[in-house]
Scaffold this motif. Structure first.
Motif, PDB file in Angstrom:
ATOM      1  N   ILE A 152       0.828  -1.214   0.000  1.00 14.38           N
ATOM      2  CA  ILE A 152       0.000   0.000   0.000  1.00 14.38           C
ATOM      3  C   ILE A 152       0.864   1.266   0.000  1.00 14.38           C
ATOM      4  N   ARG A 153       2.131   1.159   0.403  1.00 11.46           N
ATOM      5  CA  ARG A 153       3.048   2.305   0.356  1.00 11.46           C
ATOM      6  C   ARG A 153       3.821   2.374  -0.958  1.00 11.46           C
ATOM      7  N   GLY A 154       3.542   1.391  -1.855  1.00 14.15           N
ATOM      8  CA  GLY A 154       4.244   1.385  -3.128  1.00 14.15           C
ATOM      9  C   GLY A 154       5.671   0.927  -3.024  1.00 14.15           C
ATOM     10  N   LYS A 155       6.014   0.230  -1.944  1.00 11.97           N
ATOM     11  CA  LYS A 155       7.374  -0.251  -1.732  1.00 11.97           C
ATOM     12  C   LYS A 155       7.541  -1.657  -2.311  1.00 11.97           C
ATOM     13  N   GLU A 156       8.797  -2.089  -2.452  1.00 11.80           N
ATOM     14  CA  GLU A 156       9.086  -3.422  -2.957  1.00 11.80           C
ATOM     15  C   GLU A 156       8.686  -4.475  -1.933  1.00 11.80           C
ATOM     16  N   ASP A 157       8.163  -5.579  -2.418  1.00 10.87           N
ATOM     17  CA  ASP A 157       7.798  -6.691  -1.551  1.00 10.87           C
ATOM     18  C   ASP A 157       9.033  -7.144  -0.770  1.00 10.87           C
ATOM     19  N   PRO A 158       8.995  -7.097   0.578  1.00 12.65           N
ATOM     20  CA  PRO A 158      10.185  -7.475   1.361  1.00 12.65           C
ATOM     21  C   PRO A 158      10.581  -8.930   1.200  1.00 12.65           C
ATOM     22  N   PHE A 159       9.662  -9.769   0.684  1.00  5.10           N
ATOM     23  CA  PHE A 159       9.973 -11.185   0.521  1.00  5.10           C
ATOM     24  C   PHE A 159      10.372 -11.533  -0.905  1.00  5.10           C
TER      25      PHE A 159
END
Length: 425
Positions: free
Chosen positions: A36-43
């Motif tokens: 939802i923040r438009g960040k890269e999937d941490p996984f």
């Protein structure tokens, strides 16, 4: 206006081995919060390539990784690759059955998918009800579906059973009905995944003809997955070869088929005992194949002569069970030309140890050339799969004197039932 109807952009799908989702609620929340923040999937930074010949080094695996391609209106794209290459995962993502981990799919128009036997068919509903249900899901009106109804029933050959629940249908009937529904309800994109192998030869011919009509005559797009290279060559305008979750190459159909077959030859030379791209419960494992003639191990058999194929089978679990053993012989384009099997004989094989099985070919009846052979071990005739290896070995056949005329002969029939015996050693 662009005539691109399907665009796959950096598409990836990651699975946690043995788990659904990321495995914990906290990790799922981390993924959602990043999204939802438009960040890269941490996984997305963990995981290994989907190479089933390698031992797992991570709890995550990429079933697909960074797949990109486009398909134009009216094209037929063939998708080939070994079991586990990522083909079915790709089609599920395009069909929106599951969502990607990264990347996206852009499609113009309706998509109709036939991914496995009975796809989209409610077993408790009749064929008539399923046709209208599938049409409604695709956004068609009742009047539009009614105009196509008779064509669908006629193509599927189920007029007599149109008001019978689909759960009463054989697997072949369900495939015919599913294909007819998918093809005749006028989707812009038709996706067909290997299921035609379940149907008989007449239906396969009809289905391929219909897909040609859909693409060339109606300007619709088809994605077609098959292990039968003859069907791929006959139908597809282009082809993509998948390996370990990525596209190995994409291009002209004939060129890609040759690439795929050459890649298969390389993997088939790997020792059978070390092959990990196999299915089954593992109670027994086929570890070695020897081709013999005149009592000697050889690299080929000769037309018209006696030969043996010997399978070495090791026991992995201390259990005594009835088993059936088969060898499927396919030509270079994946067409089954013959089968050797213990199921053709009345005696049941029941063993509680490691053993060998001899398939004795009294008069080799195949064209000269190379054949790719699958080996298959099952509990009884219809029980669980014990061991199944696709393209386990290559059978090479040299020209010979089949008819006893004193010179090498060209066999006249297209396909053969090879007379054989079977011995337990």
């Amino acid at each position: 206006m662009s005539n691109i109807v399907l665009s796959v952009e950096n598409l990836s799908k990651q699975y946690r081995i043995g788990e659904i989702g990321t495995g914990t609620l906290s990790n799922d929340i981390k993924r959602w919060w990043a999204q939802i923040r438009g960040k890269e999937d941490p996984f997305s930074l963990v995981g290994q390539i989907n190479d089933r010949t390698q031992k797992a080094e991570s709890e995550f695996v990429w079933a697909l990784k960074d797949v990109n391609f486009q398909v134009k209106k009216g094209d037929v794209l063939g998708i080939v690759g070994k079991n586990g290459a990522g083909k079915s995962t790709l089609l599920k993502l395009i069909s929106r059955i599951t969502s990607p981990s990264t990347g996206r799919v852009r499609a113009k128009g309706r998509i109709a998918s036939l991914l496995e036997v009975g796809t989209g068919m409610h077993p408790e509903m009749t064929a008539r009800e399923n046709i209208y249900l599938n049409g409604a899901i695709m956004g068609m009106t009742k009047q539009e579906i009614s105009r196509k109804f008779d064509e669908i029933v006629d193509f599927a050959g189920c007029a007599l059973y149109v008001d019978t629940p689909v759960k009463r249908y054989s697997s072949g009937m369900r495939v015919r009905l599913g294909f007819a529904v998918a093809a005749f309800l006028e989707p812009e994109i038709l996706i067909v995944d290997e299921v035609l192998a379940v149907g008989d030869a007449e239906f396969q011919k009809k289905a391929i003809g219909k897909m040609k009509d859909v693409s060339s005559g109606e300007g619709r797009t088809v994605l077609f997955v098959s292990h039968n290279m003859e069907s791929i060559e006959a139908l597809c305008t282009s082809c993509a070869v998948f390996k370990n979750g990525t596209i190995l190459r994409q291009g002209g159909t004939k060129e890609m088929i040759e690439l795929y077959l050459n890649d298969n030859r390389e993997s088939t030379t790997q020792r059978l005992e070390s092959r990990t791209d196999r299915k089954g419960n593992g109670r027994y494992r086929i570890t070695e194949v020897d081709v013999c003639t005149n009592g000697q191990v050889t690299s080929y058999l000769k037309v018209g002569q006696l030969g043996k194929i010997i399978l070495s089978i090791s026991q992995k679990a201390m259990i005594k069970i009835p088993i059936s053993i088969s060898i499927g012989i396919h030509d270079s384009k994946g067409v089954r030309v013959s089968t050797l099997s213990s199921m053709f004989f009345p005696e049941t094989l029941t063993v509680d140890r490691s053993f060998k099985v001899e398939f004795i070919l009294e008069n080799v009846a195949l064209y000269s050339g190379e054949y790719f052979c699958n080996v298959f071990l099952r509990e009884g005739e219809n029980g669980d799969i014990v061991d199944w290896v696709q393209d386990a070995f290559i059978l090479r056949i040299e020209a010979g004197d089949f008819y006893g005329t004193g010179r090498n002969n060209i066999l006249q029939n297209d396909k053969f039932f090879i007379n054989h015996k079977i011995n337990l050693v």
